[in-house]
Design a protein around this motif. Structure first.
Motif, PDB file in Angstrom:
ATOM      1  N   GLN C  11       0.676  -1.153  -0.036  1.00  0.00           N
ATOM      2  CA  GLN C  11      -0.293   0.055  -0.080  1.00  0.00           C
ATOM      3  C   GLN C  11       0.922   1.375  -0.111  1.00  0.00           C
ATOM      4  OE1 GLN C  11      -2.540  -0.514   3.357  1.00  0.00           O
ATOM      5  NE2 GLN C  11      -4.011  -1.823   2.445  1.00  0.00           N
ATOM      6  N   MET C  15       1.233   5.156  -2.315  1.00  0.00           N
ATOM      7  CA  MET C  15       1.361   6.608  -1.762  1.00  0.00           C
ATOM      8  C   MET C  15       2.678   7.422  -2.265  1.00  0.00           C
ATOM      9  SD  MET C  15      -0.080   7.738   1.043  1.00  0.00           S
ATOM     10  CE  MET C  15      -0.596   6.458   2.019  1.00  0.00           C
ATOM     11  N   LEU C  18       2.174   8.919  -5.464  1.00  0.00           N
ATOM     12  CA  LEU C  18       1.388  10.018  -5.280  1.00  0.00           C
ATOM     13  C   LEU C  18       1.998  11.195  -5.016  1.00  0.00           C
ATOM     14  CD1 LEU C  18      -1.813  10.470  -5.834  1.00  0.00           C
ATOM     15  CD2 LEU C  18      -1.798  10.309  -3.135  1.00  0.00           C
ATOM     16  N   VAL C  19       2.902  11.060  -3.905  1.00  0.00           N
ATOM     17  CA  VAL C  19       3.598  12.227  -3.303  1.00  0.00           C
ATOM     18  C   VAL C  19       4.705  12.574  -4.392  1.00  0.00           C
ATOM     19  CG1 VAL C  19       5.679  12.565  -1.766  1.00  0.00           C
ATOM     20  CG2 VAL C  19       3.592  11.450  -1.206  1.00  0.00           C
ATOM     21  N   PHE C 279      10.129   9.745  14.523  1.00  0.00           N
ATOM     22  CA  PHE C 279      11.424   9.200  14.143  1.00  0.00           C
ATOM     23  C   PHE C 279      11.981   9.792  12.758  1.00  0.00           C
ATOM     24  CE2 PHE C 279      13.989   5.742  12.239  1.00  0.00           C
ATOM     25  CZ  PHE C 279      14.804   5.695  13.445  1.00  0.00           C
ATOM     26  N   PHE C 283      16.015  11.640  10.190  1.00  0.00           N
ATOM     27  CA  PHE C 283      16.536  11.567   9.072  1.00  0.00           C
ATOM     28  C   PHE C 283      16.650  13.082   8.245  1.00  0.00           C
ATOM     29  CE2 PHE C 283      15.953   7.252   9.844  1.00  0.00           C
ATOM     30  CZ  PHE C 283      17.218   6.669   9.509  1.00  0.00           C
ATOM     31  N   THR C 284      15.312  13.517   8.313  1.00  0.00           N
ATOM     32  CA  THR C 284      15.161  14.935   7.702  1.00  0.00           C
ATOM     33  C   THR C 284      15.720  16.072   8.325  1.00  0.00           C
ATOM     34  OG1 THR C 284      12.989  15.032   8.551  1.00  0.00           O
ATOM     35  CG2 THR C 284      12.911  14.242   6.437  1.00  0.00           C
ATOM     36  N   VAL C 317      15.610  15.139  -1.758  1.00  0.00           N
ATOM     37  CA  VAL C 317      15.475  15.158  -0.069  1.00  0.00           C
ATOM     38  C   VAL C 317      14.084  14.848   0.356  1.00  0.00           C
ATOM     39  CG1 VAL C 317      15.834  16.405   2.098  1.00  0.00           C
ATOM     40  CG2 VAL C 317      17.414  16.551   0.132  1.00  0.00           C
ATOM     41  N   LEU C 318      13.079  15.548  -0.393  1.00  0.00           N
ATOM     42  CA  LEU C 318      11.692  15.364  -0.009  1.00  0.00           C
ATOM     43  C   LEU C 318      11.092  13.874  -0.168  1.00  0.00           C
ATOM     44  CD1 LEU C 318      10.257  18.676  -1.601  1.00  0.00           C
ATOM     45  CD2 LEU C 318       9.990  18.051   0.972  1.00  0.00           C
ATOM     46  N   GLY C 321      12.705  11.904   2.674  1.00  0.00           N
ATOM     47  CA  GLY C 321      12.221  12.117   3.585  1.00  0.00           C
ATOM     48  C   GLY C 321      10.658  11.749   3.621  1.00  0.00           C
ATOM     49  N   SER C 322      10.010  11.758   2.693  1.00  0.00           N
ATOM     50  CA  SER C 322       8.493  11.234   2.458  1.00  0.00           C
ATOM     51  C   SER C 322       8.629   9.768   2.789  1.00  0.00           C
ATOM     52  CB  SER C 322       8.008  11.427   1.094  1.00  0.00           C
ATOM     53  OG  SER C 322       7.865  12.824   1.171  1.00  0.00           O
ATOM     54  N   ILE C 325       9.190   8.903   6.225  1.00  0.00           N
ATOM     55  CA  ILE C 325       8.061   9.085   7.076  1.00  0.00           C
ATOM     56  C   ILE C 325       6.873   8.034   6.925  1.00  0.00           C
ATOM     57  CG2 ILE C 325       6.033  10.543   7.406  1.00  0.00           C
ATOM     58  CD1 ILE C 325       7.745  13.010   6.675  1.00  0.00           C
ATOM     59  N   ILE C 326       6.857   7.497   5.501  1.00  0.00           N
ATOM     60  CA  ILE C 326       5.722   6.387   5.329  1.00  0.00           C
ATOM     61  C   ILE C 326       6.278   5.428   5.922  1.00  0.00           C
ATOM     62  CG2 ILE C 326       4.909   5.047   3.422  1.00  0.00           C
ATOM     63  CD1 ILE C 326       4.755   7.554   1.807  1.00  0.00           C
TER      64      ILE C 326
END
Lengths: 307, 593, 346
Positions: C11, C15, C18-19, C279, C283-284, C317-318, C321-322, C325-326
């Motif tokens: 799943q 995502m 999409l990001v 958490f 990293f970010t 980086v984004l 980072g995403s 997070i996911i």
């Protein structure tokens, strides 16, 4: 789930008792009351900023960097402008950002959360993905990017990082919190008997969403929104520090604090007052939120009604 | 109890994870920093009376800069720090000193007509310049620096297809022998003496750089081979660059300082604090308030300033309607196309107050491009007065008046706008300069507001302001009304600068004002006249241009600023210059005990 | 359980897509770009600009650019030298194969640069997280257990204050006090360094490392501890007030045993979730801390990339980072499911 149904029934039965009870509980929270009073003073003084003899954007170059005195209570800044009046006008901007961000996130979050929670199924599936995707963006980094881009887009209302632009930047990332909350509320309440009954009576989906289910979530939504104002003010100041917040000469607490850092050791008043304002606003908002949470806690209300 | 077991497992897992993260975090730095391979023969010409003979104290200085330099290459980058670090390791054929004199670096002397190095054909105006190179300069790997390296660098530069005045003027560059180069120009090139030099033209090593990778992309931009006073020892991106003394530098005994560290510290206030605490020796380009504090005696720091002005704070008005890029169509700017408006804008700016109160005295009023030597007295152009009343009258004369009392003028018989249009414009500066420019920005906008000219203030990053049209570059796309930034020419001769900024017929996109018309054509013709060897005549032409620019105001000069640095008290020999970058004479720097 | 994890992992893929589409679209409407670096006071010929655009593939439609960015172009013929002829296969591997393109600033590949800064950020933020946990967990528990005690009230008030102080403001004050103000009585130098990870040029020393960590870690810790301890306190209180705890108490079980056996265990579930949610910061990184303390980490690099509009770097980086997070959210869910038997895996 009998208890929550009880809450609902009691709410329906006795609205006056309910609100006075909430108020009574809120009043008993000393922090919340203090917070409410401070915030009220802040808002009032910000609204009365126009009474000051000084203009927040007109310079008086010969009087730059004056320390606090009878004439300039909070001193003057690098262009000789009165810091007090700039703080008051800056307060308008900062508080507006706070309220606007919450407004934006409710405007996006509530419909999406409601739809996801009420309809469930594929609607929920798709909307949840959107919510999750938004939440999986590294917040500050994304805000910087968005602010940088919006700054140069030639669109009316959005140029030059106005209050509205920055509110949009912050709101775009803050709505998922509201959406998730609303969604959870709908999940809890959509199977309730009275909702089923309303459906059986032929009430439209929209009507059920707005007048049957949503009011139940009012408490947590209010609490979250209150705290959201504080986050927004803080985030605006962080963006300002990084040069992506509200553009001068429009003052905001954030950009005033940012501009003060260069002169921290020489002209400390430039930093103390806006810093204090941010501190006061956020601490009182948080206390109010805390008091509201206590006051609106359905279990506690229930216990009180039971007593 | 099974539950509890799960917790223990989880705790262990999380601990392991965090510890791993920590170890990973530490690992790359745990290796002790490499020691410079200093040879055992301790050079004792500077420190001979140390008590412990075998441990000569290593001299080391720290230079604070705010940005991570992208590469060892001045040409492709805009921050100046790239130029500063490339001056540390790479030499040019010739350079300019702090007083504006050319001096040879890889060359044995500057070719002139007198020494026979420059020969001009009186008939065709073709000019041949001959350079002789030193025979005692070596790259750090032992290879000798020869004419091949110079020609290699020039060819790579040409292949990169970036315009410079030299590329247009040059017919060929050829090698005569290993240490002699001949350059032929179609017409006299006024800047021939720094053809292979100046702040952004280091000579690269032919045997080390890979021409196929291209002038901008090649690896030797990041791992430079040194023939200069220092050798790059360590580069920790975003943190620091360490340079150690080049033992084989061609100038005997130089450089004097063993180690130069460029430390990257983004916050201006932190940099100032580090200087105070004695943790750094050079504060690169301090903000004006800090510059002022460096001027105060006795706190362990001092101030260094270039003897001549370098930067000119200028206002660029857009003479064409926003977004109307140079070329076919010419829709005049509704407000700024009228030169009376531009004059009024200038009259309303209180330059003295900006210099004295906002820039804290760091600046000199300037009203012409030709304000510094060799030009005298701005070609006799009188200084424009600061006169709000006259400005108001001029605005009114131009057909702008506030009749409805909202504080903003409307067009009533103005030249280029619709009747009744508001006198509203955008006024833009760039973010990197900092607070001082923002103050000036707001101060000027206020004065204009008093004239009934409303400006929307905006601040953008240089990367967007100066970007290419395709990338939404604001200036090149003509997407602005009024901009203000510090500009001005490097070196001593403004010819190519004029060509860039005022030559309407050129392909130059840097005719930012989008200035056209009869006077612009006259200036263009005069610029063509500048390619001459008759200095006296050139001076006359320059001044003719100056007067036209004064009359037409395609740009408004406000004041000039100097190159400023904060230094620790022990730094000696640092000579800031308006013509090159700070490290131009790094080999001469010393530290006193 | 295994099935659950696999399904959740699957799943996560749409995502991320999409990001990435969102970010790609956003970055492409933005001004500034690969050719900006050639601009200031230099002039590039129109031909050169055209050829560079072709080389960067910027002449193609956005969809094609996205596909190239995602999947590379080594399977399609492109115009490598920018002369207008599609002459050979590309060299880009695409994000899916770890190629995030080249930074506009220094024309070096993005991923190695990120990997270069990542350890520094993990080092700072990981330690901050550990310190936060060490301080916040006991505080949260004690103030819940001793609700309305003097300790609780003090801590609650302090944590309210901690959350109301702007982070960068706190950092500046710390620098003013501990770097500029106070001196080490023995050496006469500053008590603590004002930035950087270690003393440049000195031998590795643990003490030196720790000295450089104190201020940046403290700056991050204040707000974070306030947030965590309040969160833990309220989730503890929620558990303590729950029926089965009351029952256990009513049954006359030892108070301490009730608290630690039942209450703490259940309150830890939301805490673990929260740790996982915070958490990704490891990293970010924290742009503000790194900016103030000259820390060569991800946040700094991102900030520099943002001011110079270095879009490949920003995207890299984004996206990473995403991803973190996911994955962290996923981990939180898995841990939650693992710890709380009431959650069904569906």
């Amino acid at each position: 789930m009998p208890r929550k149904a009880d809450v609902k029934n009691k709410t329906m039965k006795s609205p006056e008792t309910m609100s006075s009870l909430v108020w009574r509980r809120f009043r008993r929270h000393p922090g919340a009351m203090a917070g409410a009073i401070i915030l009220a003073i802040l808002i009032l003084s910000v609204l009365l900023a126009g009474l000051s003899p000084f203009d927040p954007e007109i310079s008086d170059i010969k009087n730059r960097f004056q320390p606090p005195s009878g004439n300039h209570l909070f001193g003057t800044d690098g262009l000789g402008r009165d810091v007090l009046v700039r703080i008051l006008y800056g307060g308008r901007v900062s508080l507006s950002v706070g309220f606007l961000v919450v407004g934006i996130s409710l405007a996006i979050g509530v419909p999406i959360g409601s739809a996801a929670g009420y309809f469930g199924g594929w609607v929920d599936n798709v909307l949840s993905k959107v919510i999750d995707a938004t939440m999986s963006l590294p917040a500050l980094m994304f805000m910087i990017l968005l602010s940088a881009i919006l700054r140069e887009i030639d669109a009316p209302f959005l140029k030059s990082n106005s209050t509205l632009t920055i509110s949009l930047v912050l709101g775009v990332l803050s709505w998922p919190t509201a959406a998730r909350l609303v969604r959870a509320i709908f999940f809890t309440f959509r199977e309730m008997e009275y909702v089923t009954a309303a459906k059986a009576l032929g009430a439209s989906n929209l009507r059920i969403i707005i007048s049957e289910i949503l009011p139940n979530g009012l408490g947590p939504i209010i609490v979250e929104s209150t705290l959201g104002i504080g986050y927004a003010i803080m985030e605006e100041s962080t963006l300002s520090f990084l040069g992506f917040g509200i553009m001068p000469p429009t003052p905001s607490w954030g950009n005033m604090l940012d501009k003060a850092q260069e002169h921290l050791s020489q002209y400390p008043w430039l930093a103390i007052f806006p810093g204090l304002m941010i501190f006061l606003a956020i601490i009182s908002i948080n206390f109010i939120g805390d008091g509201m949470r206590d006051a609106l806690d359905p279990y506690k209300i229930l216990a009180q009604i039971d007593e | 109890m099974a539950q509890l077991g799960r917790y223990r497992l989880l705790t262990v897992l999380i601990t392991i994870f965090i510890v791993t993260a920590f170890v990973v975090g530490c690992a790359p730095q745990e290796a002790p920093p490499e020691q410079p391979d200093v040879e055992d023969t301790t050079t004792d010409d500077t420190t001979d009376d140390t008590t412990t003979d075998d441990t000569v104290a290593k001299t080391s200085i720290i230079i604070l800069i705010p940005d991570n330099p992208a590469e060892f290459h001045g040409y492709g980058a805009g921050t100046g720090f790239e130029e500063a670090i490339s001056e540390m390791v790479m030499l040019s054929v010739s350079e300019i000193d702090d007083l504006g004199n050319y001096f040879p670096e890889l060359a044995t002397e500057i070719p002139t007509v007198e020494n026979g190095g420059v020969v001009m054909d009186e008939e065709t105006w073709e000019t041949v310049v001959t350079w002789h190179l030193r025979e005692d300069v070596y790259w750090e790997d032992g290879e000798q620096v020869t004419a091949d390296d110079v020609i290699f660098t020039w060819d790579a530069f040409l292949a990169a297809e970036i315009w410079s005045s030299a590329t247009d003027a040059t017919e060929y560059v050829k090698k005569i022998d290993d240490f002699t180069i001949e350059v032929k120009y179609y017409y006299p090139n006024p800047e021939y003496a720094i053809h292979f030099g100046g702040e952004d033209f280091p000579i690269f090593a032919e045997h080390f750089c890979d021409a196929d990778q291209g002038y901008y992309e090649w690896d030797c931009n990041r791992q430079p081979l040194s023939d200069g006073p220092y050798i790059l020892q360590e580069w920790v991106a975003d943190d620091h660059l360490t340079f150690v003394r080049n033992e084989n530098y061609y100038e005997e005994g130089k450089p004097y300082i063993d180690e130069v560290i460029f430390r990257i510290v983004p916050q201006e206030s932190v940099k100032r604090a580090m200087m105070d605490e004695g943790d750094a020796d050079v504060h690169y380009w301090p903000a004006e308030n800090n510059a002022l504090s460096y001027m105060e005696e006795g706190n362990g720091t001092k101030f260094a300033i270039s003897p001549t002005e370098r930067w000119v704070m200028k206002i660029f008005p857009n003479l064409k309607a926003r977004g109307d890029t140079p070329g076919e169509e010419t829709i005049p700017h509704p407000i700024l196309a009228d030169k009376r408006v531009r004059k009024a804008l200038r009259m309303a700016i209180d330059v003295d107050t900006i210099i004295n109160d906002i820039f804290l005295g760091f600046g000199e009023p300037v009203w012409s491009e030709f304000f510094r030597p060799p030009f005298e007295d701005s070609c006799g152009i009188p200084r424009p007065a600061f006169d709000m009343e006259a400005a108001k009258a001029l605005i009114k004369e131009a057909g702008w008046e506030d009749t409805d009392g909202d504080g903003v003028n409307e067009c009533h018989g103005c030249l280029y706008a619709e009747e009744g249009d508001l006198m509203t414009m955008e006024f833009m500066i760039y973010a990197e300069y900092g607070e001082t420019l923002e103050f000036a920005h707001q101060f000027i906008a206020e004065a204009w507001a008093a004239l009934g000219i409303e400006t929307k203030l905006s601040i953008v990053e240089g990367a967007v302001l100066w970007a290419q049209v395709e990338d939404g570059g604001i200036e090149l796309a003509g997407n602005f009304d009024i901009n203000m930034w510090d500009n001005g020419y490097g070196g001593v001769d403004p010819t190519s600068y004029l060509w860039d900024y005022y030559y309407y017929a050129s392909d130059s996109e840097w005719n930012l004002a989008n200035w056209t018309g009869e006077e612009a054509e006259t200036v263009a013709a005069l610029v063509d006249e500048l390619y001459s060897t008759d200095e006296e005549y050139r001076m006359e032409v320059f001044c003719d241009i100056a007067w036209i620019l004064e009359e037409e105001l395609p740009a408004i000069e406000l004041f000039s600023t100097l190159e400023m640095f904060g230094l620790s008290d022990r730094m000696q020999g640092v000579k800031p210059t308006a013509f090159d970058i700070l490290t131009w004479n790094v080999a001469d720097w010393t530290v006193s005990e | 359980m295994g099935q659950y994890i696999v399904r959740r992992l699957l799943q996560a893929i749409p995502m991320l897509l999409l990001v990435s589409i969102l970010l790609f679209a956003l970055v492409n409407v933005a001004p500034g770009g690969p050719l900006s670096q050639f601009s200031r006071s230099r002039r590039m010929t129109a031909e050169r600009a055209e050829s560079l655009k072709r080389q960067f593939g910027l002449d193609k439609p956005l969809t094609v650019q996205y596909i190239v960015w995602l999947a590379g172009n080594d399977w399609m013929a492109i115009d490598t030298d920018g002369n207008g002829i599609t002459d050979s296969y590309g060299t880009r591997k695409g994000v899916l194969r770890g190629d995030f393109g080249f930074s506009y600033q220094n024309r070096e590949p993005v991923l190695p640069q990120i990997m270069d800064r990542l350890p520094n950020t993990v080092y700072l933020m990981g330690l901050t997280l550990i310190v936060v946990a060490i301080i916040a967990i006991p505080i949260g528990i004690i103030s819940a257990v001793k609700q309305y005690s003097a300790f609780d009230i003090t801590v609650t008030t302090l944590s309210f204050m901690g959350q109301a102080i702007p982070e960068f403001w706190l950092g500046l004050i710390l620098i003013l006090i501990f770097y500029v103000g106070l001196d080490n009585p023995v050496t006469g130098k500053s008590l603590l360094p004002g930035g950087g990870m270690y003393t440049i040029g000195a031998e590795f020393s643990l003490i030196d490392r720790i000295r450089h960590l104190i201020l940046p870690v403290s700056m991050g810790v204040v707000g974070w501890v306030a947030w965590w301890s309040r969160f833990l306190r309220s989730s503890m209180l929620e558990v303590i007030n729950q029926d089965y705890i009351r029952t256990a108490r009513a049954k006359g079980q030892n108070e301490r045993k009730v608290l630690y056996r039942h209450a703490l265990k259940n309150a830890l579930i939301p805490l673990v979730t929260m740790i996982m949610i915070d958490f990704p910061y490891v990293f970010t990184g924290a742009i503000v801390v790194e900016q103030l303390f000259s820390w060569p980490g991800m946040g700094r690099m991102y900030y520099d990339a943002a001011t110079s509009r270095d879009y490949p770097m920003l995207m890299g980086v984004l996206i990473l980072g995403s991803m973190v997070i996911i994955l962290s959210n996923l981990m939180a869910d898995i841990i939650y499911a693992y710890l709380d038997p009431r959650v069904r895996y569906d």
